[in-house]
Scaffold this motif. Sequence first.
Motif, short mmCIF file in Angstrom:
data_model
loop_
_atom_site.label_atom_id
_atom_site.label_comp_id
_atom_site.label_asym_id
_atom_site.label_seq_id
_atom_site.Cartn_x
_atom_site.Cartn_y
_atom_site.Cartn_z
N VAL A 1 4.94 10.92 -2.70
CA VAL A 1 3.99 10.81 -3.59
C VAL A 1 3.00 11.32 -3.17
N LEU A 2 1.85 9.84 -2.49
CA LEU A 2 0.40 10.01 -2.43
C LEU A 2 -0.32 11.21 -1.05
N LYS A 3 0.59 11.94 -0.71
CA LYS A 3 0.60 13.17 0.38
C LYS A 3 0.06 12.43 1.37
N ALA A 4 -0.99 12.36 1.14
CA ALA A 4 -2.70 12.03 2.53
C ALA A 4 -2.76 10.27 2.13
N THR A 5 -2.36 9.29 2.94
CA THR A 5 -2.37 8.50 3.33
C THR A 5 -2.77 7.63 4.36
N SER A 6 -3.51 6.70 4.40
CA SER A 6 -2.81 5.98 5.81
C SER A 6 -2.21 4.20 5.91
N ALA A 7 -2.00 3.87 6.96
CA ALA A 7 -0.29 3.49 6.93
C ALA A 7 -1.20 1.56 6.40
N GLN A 8 -2.14 0.96 6.02
CA GLN A 8 -2.93 0.44 5.15
C GLN A 8 -2.59 0.23 3.65
N VAL A 9 -2.48 1.29 3.46
CA VAL A 9 -2.10 1.72 1.80
C VAL A 9 -0.51 1.30 1.81
N ILE A 10 0.04 1.96 2.95
CA ILE A 10 1.15 1.71 1.97
C ILE A 10 2.13 0.32 2.25
N ASP B 1 4.22 -4.04 0.03
CA ASP B 1 3.82 -5.81 0.56
C ASP B 1 4.90 -5.40 2.08
N LEU B 2 4.47 -4.66 2.98
CA LEU B 2 5.51 -4.32 4.40
C LEU B 2 3.37 -5.38 5.23
N PRO B 3 4.47 -5.44 6.41
CA PRO B 3 3.25 -6.17 7.10
C PRO B 3 3.12 -4.37 7.69
N VAL B 4 1.50 -4.29 8.41
CA VAL B 4 0.83 -3.25 7.85
C VAL B 4 1.45 -2.48 9.93
N ASP B 5 1.59 -3.52 10.80
CA ASP B 5 1.96 -3.09 12.29
C ASP B 5 3.43 -3.16 12.10
N ARG B 6 4.07 -2.64 11.10
CA ARG B 6 5.78 -2.39 10.77
C ARG B 6 5.70 -1.27 10.62
N VAL B 7 4.71 -0.93 8.98
CA VAL B 7 4.91 0.99 8.71
C VAL B 7 4.10 1.70 9.83
N ARG B 8 3.09 1.10 11.47
CA ARG B 8 2.97 1.92 11.64
C ARG B 8 3.61 2.03 12.64
N ASN C 1 1.68 15.30 9.61
CA ASN C 1 0.82 15.85 10.56
C ASN C 1 -0.88 14.20 10.05
N GLU C 2 -1.66 14.52 10.86
CA GLU C 2 -2.64 13.83 10.90
C GLU C 2 -3.85 14.69 10.40
N ASN C 3 -4.68 14.14 9.31
CA ASN C 3 -5.56 14.59 8.58
C ASN C 3 -6.65 13.81 9.61
N ARG D 1 -6.68 6.46 10.22
CA ARG D 1 -5.45 7.77 10.16
C ARG D 1 -4.96 7.71 8.94
N ARG D 2 -4.95 8.83 8.40
CA ARG D 2 -3.87 9.40 7.34
C ARG D 2 -3.62 10.42 7.77
#
Length: 515
Positions: free
Chosen positions: A420-429, A434-441, A452-454, A461-462
């Motif tokens: 949906v967001l196309k390019a975004t960061s772990a923190q935004v997700i 409402d997930l812990p950012v370390d789990r998202v990473r 791909n990393e922007n 990091r997005r």
Amino acid sequence: MTDEGNPGQELARELLDLVKRFYRREFTDQRLAIEINLSRTTVARALNPDPDASRRTRTSRKTLAAFTDAFCTDAERTARLVALQERAWNAPPREESDVSEDEGIAGAEEPSLWAEFARPPDGLAEDLLAAEFACDIELLTRGFVGRQGFAEAVDRSISDPAFRSGYVLVTGEPGIGKSSLMAHLVRTRKWLHHFNSVSGVSTTKAFLRNVCAQVIIRHRLGHTALPERAGQNSMFLRGLLSEAAQKQEAPVVIVVDAIDEASDAGRPQGSNRLFLPAQLPDNVYIVVTSRGRNRYELDAQSVRHIEIEDRGEANLADLSMYVTGFVERNAERMAPLLHSAAKGHVDFTAAFVERSDGNFLYAARVLPEIVNGGLYGIDDVHALPMGLQEYYRRHWATMRAADPVLFDELHRPVIEAFGVLKATSAQVIADTWDLPVDRVRRAIGIWREFLNENDPHDGVRRYRIYHKSFLDFLWSEVDMRGTQRRMVEDSVRRVAAQTSDGDVDDLDDLDGDDE
């Protein structure tokens, strides 16, 4: 002897540092030579900072080119690679006889494509995207084979006296290799370029200002900065192109990859995407790729069309060449599958190409999985996925079967957020779900091969979906509209509560047009 005035020694030290810091593996000369397809002697000379070997600048150039082709896998390395290539090609050659054993390496003696853009005027540096595209082009042309017929078709159109200026539109299905063909043309013809497909930089303003900056630098037009209007419409670009074309007899050519993936925001009805001019000055050509001939049809005075047909004879021949080369390089690790095919009197390459449905991306994804054991339990070529969408479908099902709860609670929300967001960061997700950012990473690490990393220009990091075909799979196979609705509701809650980490701009893509 000191390093001062000793370009070969400096390059050797830089190459060693790149291997250690960016590839993060320890290599013997022999192992590194195998990885980058050069002789051990050449690699040893290029990486040896000893004063006795320090003058072998041409050897360092070859090793640098091969290293870049093999190991350039993310934007983090681009700036250093560009700067190092500029130094390598500006350094005076010495001891020409030292590299005779490797004279046949394609492109090793050509000046770097990036050297002229490495140090732009300060006023143009922010607009120029050549460095951002450098690593993408290296990746797209890695292992490039065939395509001679399509490349020649583009060349013929541009050189046709009856075609004084205009667009060459190259079309084909997602994954068929359009971007790789464009990267090959840019690399070998040194054409100006803008890649929407792999860079994530797809706005009209970014395109116009990037191409204007490239035209100015390439053709020495004297501008040291771009006016604001350069990114508002194509009039300033047309003026630059006319001025550049009048300065030389050779055609001015610009490659614009994936016009169908360029942003459509703010485009007036009836205008072309990216504000591409309907009419180009004489001796100016723009080579454009799109997934369909009519879906994003150009409104232009003069257009030549080249279609890469997935089942076309030329495309299948090129794909067979690619598969054959991969098999020859990895025959030992593919032995069980190759033995099974031979036992059943099956031509592995022909059977694989048939299952690929003529898609290069399928081969680029599935063949490495065979070698690395990612396709578990497959000992028959006829058991491989039929086509790219089936490959995605199997991967999705395999990941979910491994741990359904973890998949539904973590992996699926993370990858759908990118859809949906196309390019975004772990923190935004993390904030969105409402997930812990370390789990998202950690989830991003699992999905990394599909992302791909922007370029982290602001330290954040997005990531984005690596290919349009996987995005198509998500929108066709998953309830992405439901995901989009949930994310809109959650973004409203987050903005109202002012809990954003400063990355709210990514939420502008929630009404994207990728469904």
